[in-house]
Design a protein around this motif. Structure first.
Motif: not given
Length: 843
Positions: A621-638
């Motif tokens: 879960y932490c790796s996925g969140m880091i990857s999405r934050i770096q790619n700026k593809q993260v949503k607040e709900e996710d």
């Protein structure tokens, strides 16, 4: 001819001559006695003849009455039987039409209404199906609501249901008498007829129930001439009256006087087709005075009685004179026999000191005959030569009246020269006029009592030495008093010479000590209200700070030598034993903690695997969140969803570690009122880790509403985890296929050894216990596993037995093959009622 000679020739002498010869040979006293008894005997024979005549006439009359009542009752029974068979035929015809489906409910009601109105003995006719449900019923109008069958109701368990079941089993009409109070609300004795119904296949399809009134059966089934002539009643098989009337029992004077009606002027017979459960009984009414009421009987009786009374009075007067004379002779002979049979020696002296009388007891005791002693003067032959001076002074004191009321002890010489000890008592000898004629002396041999007294003294001395040498304190004190009756050496060493130590031991042990203010004491009697063996403490362990010792105190009540009720207290020093028990408890606690550590060490790889799953999930879960934050593809709900999952996995890992920590943590035994389901769920969380690693399925069944137990939950969880881990290892060692790798846990309430318990069972599908291991499986350091230490099951048994339970093991078989093993243990429910203080003492 000489009459005395002719009596030997029986064939030539008449009976009168023989009687006269026998009479002359009797003594005058016997002749007078026979002459006095002859008139009395004649009168008694006359009375006996009159009574026998009256009795014979009355017997003849009673027999005639008995024949008449037997004939009438059999006739009435035939009438009653025919009427019962007629009603039975009508009910069977109705049942046959119902079985053939020729009538329905409305037609059934019409026909039964006609049947009930036409025959008044019917109470009701009811149609009941094969499920005991009332389909239709027809009752008489006078029957109360509580006594009627109701359509749609079901037969309750009782006599009716029993007859219903019997008719169903036999498939034939069944009679039976019942009391409606047992099946319905109002008492009434009725006769029931259950006629079975059948369907097209011949199977049972219900019954037609016909109820007859017992009073109606009696009124309409018995001829009126029989009812008017006798007291007729219907009774059950045990003699209880169901209908009719009976005549009360008459006095039993008939066995003494003639002419009184005898109690067998009745007759009873079973009523068929009902059988022995219904009996018809008739009793005859007494219509005449009997022979006792006749004047002739009383006249003869009074005249005969007066004659007998006068003759008996004369005979008694003569007899009293003879008895007075015999009593005087018998009294003299009795006194002489009493004196001669006494073991105590009796000797009489006149006022000058000469022997005037000795009894056989005195002669037997000394060996001298009466002729040698009577008339002798001092010194007497039975005086020892060395004691003559002393005995002479004693004799002078005796003659002068200076004797002691308590007697005195002397030595007496027998004729053979043997000496024995004797005690002599002296009293004045007074004649019938009140004048003293001498002195009476009694002598008793006290050699044997002296020997016994000496033996008792020696035995008492030996007993005292034993008590003084005991390594236990022994004290005796009366109830309600501060007097110390006995104390041995150890008691005096511990508590001194006072009763304070005794009372303190009694008080600390909880035994009764005679306090009148206690609730267990009867103030009127001053004794315990309970039994003496129950009032005291049989075994109590107390600590005495002054001595710094643990003492085991036992007490009981005894009757002291003076008759007082006393309490004996025995106190033994058990300090070394208590110290050993405390050391053993500490060692057991350490062993339990070591066992839990060993268990967790064996489960370490499984625990690591179990923790690896939540840690891997957290990493992902932490790796996925880091990857999405770096790619700026993260949503607040996710992001929130991923953080919640991460937190959940972290909590799961923490719970696993917390459970392992609480399981292996060393702590004092702590019994609490614990829920069984909570303990099972906690142990399942630990055991499932090991079972999943070994690919073993776990199923469990916990009964609902189990009572709470007063146990240490950590210890019980340790037993369950150990048993389930052993089951998984047994399955893995047996190399069972995947479909047979399962462990079952069952918790059920039971009754074992007459007490409610909760049973825990662990069942596996392994290879079972090898032969010879069943008896040794609980021994310390014995194990069937190569790497096992042999302390797991030993600790399990110790834990279970410390909770007053038992653990057992058995192999499971199928067609002679071992299919698994079952370990089960139970904990009594009563354990929940014990107090924590009591639990601590037991542990």
């Amino acid at each position: 001819m000489d009459l005395n000679k002719t009596t030997s020739v029986v064939t030539k002498v008449s009976p009168m001559a023989w009687w006269l010869t026998w009479w002359r040979r009797q003594s005058p006293n016997r002749q007078d006695r026979f002459a006095n008894l002859a008139p009395v005997a004649a009168v008694l024979l006359f009375l006996a003849a009159i009574a026998s005549a009256f009795w014979y006439l009355r017997i003849e009359e009673v027999e005639r009455e008995q024949e008449a009542i037997k004939r009438d009752v059999e006739y009435a029974q035939q009438r009653l039987r025919l009427r019962l068979l007629e009603r039975q035929e009508q009910v069977m015809r109705l049942a046959r039409d119902i079985s053939n489906r020729e009538i329905k409910l409305d037609q059934f009601l019409i026909r039964t209404e006609s049947l009930v109105q036409q025959y008044p003995e019917f109470l009701s006719v009811t149609w009941i199906d094969d499920k005991r449900r009332v389909l239709a019923t027809q009752n008489i109008s006078s029957l109360s609501q509580s006594q009627q069958w109701r359509s749609g109701s079901v037969i309750k368990p009782g006599d009716t249901e029993t007859l219903y079941s019997l008719a169903r089993d036999l498939m034939q009409p069944i009679y039976g008498q019942i009391n409606l109070e047992a099946d319905r609300d109002s008492p009434m004795n009725v006769l029931q007829l259950h006629t079975p119904l059948s369907n097209d296949q011949g199977r049972f399809n219900g019954v037609v129930l016909a109820e007859y009134s017992m009073e109606g059966r009696l009124r309409y089934g018995i001829p009126t001439e029989v009812l008017a002539k006798y007291a007729v009643a219907l009774q059950d098989g045990e003699g209880r009256m169901l209908a009719g009337q009976s005549i009360p029992s008459r006095a039993a004077l008939w066995s003494v006087l003639p002419g009184i009606d005898k109690p067998h002027n009745d007759y009873q017979i079973p009523v068929s087709p009902v059988g022995n459960d219904l009996v018809l009984r008739a009793q005859t009414w007494r219509t005449s005075q009997g022979l006792v009421g006749s004047g002739l009987f009383w006249l003869v009786s009074v005249l005969s009685g007066m004659t007998a009374w006068m003759l008996i009075a004369n005979w008694r007067h003569t007899r009293r004179r003879l008895q007075a004379q015999k009593a005087l002779v018998a009294e003299t002979n009795f006194r002489r026999a009493m004196e001669n049979s006494m073991l105590t020696g009796m000797r009489a002296l006149d006022l000058r000191g000469r022997i005037t009388y000795v009894n056989p007891g005195f002669c037997q005791m000394t060996g001298w005959s009466e002729s040698e002693l009577v008339g002798a003067v001092a010194p007497f032959p039975y005086w020892p030569e060395q004691d003559r001076e002393l005995l002479t002074r004693r004799l002078e004191e005796e003659i002068s009246g200076q004797h002691s009321t308590g007697g005195f002890q002397v030595r007496v010489k027998r004729k053979n020269g043997q000496l024995f000890e004797a005690r002599m008592y002296v009293s004045p000898l007074i004649d019938a006029t009140g004048k003293q004629t001498g002195w009476m002396t009694s002598m008793t041999d006290i050699t044997e009592p002296n020997r016994i007294r000496e033996q008792l003294a020696n035995a008492h001395e030996r007993f005292t030495i034993v008590l003084e040498a005991l390594d236990a304190s022994v004290s005796v004190a009366p109830l309600g008093s501060e007097e110390l009756l006995f104390a041995n050496k150890l008691y005096r060493l511990w508590f001194g010479q006072n009763t304070q130590g005794h009372l303190r031991l009694v008080q600390q042990a909880g035994a009764y000590n005679g306090d009148k203010g206690s609730d267990d004491v009867d103030d009127m009697a001053g004794l315990p209200t309970m039994g003496l063996t129950q009032a005291g403490s049989e075994n109590a362990e107390i600590f005495v700070p002054e001595l710094n010792k643990w003492l085991e105190v036992r007490s009981r009540y005894i009757n002291w030598a003076d008759g007082r009720l006393a309490q004996m207290v025995i106190a033994s020093d058990i300090t070394p034993r208590r110290q050993a028990e405390e050391l053993a408890a500490q060692q057991a606690e350490r062993a339990q903690t070591a066992s839990r550590l060993i268990t967790m060490g064996e489960m370490a790889s499984s625990v690591a695997h179990e923790l690896n799953q939540p840690l891997t999930a957290i990493s992902n879960y932490c790796s996925g969140m880091i990857s999405r934050i770096q790619n700026k593809q993260v949503k607040e709900e996710d992001l929130l969803w991923a953080l919640e999952k991460t937190a959940h996995q972290a909590q799961r890992a923490g719970q696993i570690i917390l459970r392992i920590r609480s399981f292996v943590k060393r702590s004092e035994p702590n019994r609490t009122l614990s829920d069984v389901s909570v303990m099972v769920s906690e142990s399942l969380e630990l055991a499932e880790i090991e079972l999943r690693r070994r690919h073993v399925r776990l199923t469990h069944h916990v009964a609902a509403r189990l009572p709470k137990l007063w146990v240490d939950p950590i210890l019980i969880e340790q037993v369950l985890v150990n048993l389930m881990k052993n089951a998984a290892e047994s399955i893995e060692n047996a190399k069972r296929p995947p479909d047979r790798r399962q462990v079952e846990l069952r918790i059920l309430p039971k009754h074992i050894e007459n007490q409610p318990v909760v049973e825990f069972s662990v069942i596996d599908s392994g290879a079972g216990l090898p032969p010879g291991a069943m008896e040794r499986v609980y021994e310390a350091f014995f194990s069937t596993k190569v790497e096992g230490m042999g302390i797991g099951l030993n600790l399990c048994r110790s834990i279970v037995e410390s909770h007053q339970g038992r653990i057992t093991a058995e192999n499971l078989y199928n067609s002679g093959q071992v299919t698994g093993c079952r370990f089960s243990f139970w904990i009594p429910v009563e354990t929940a009622l014990t107090t924590p203080q009591a639990t601590e003492v037991n542990e």
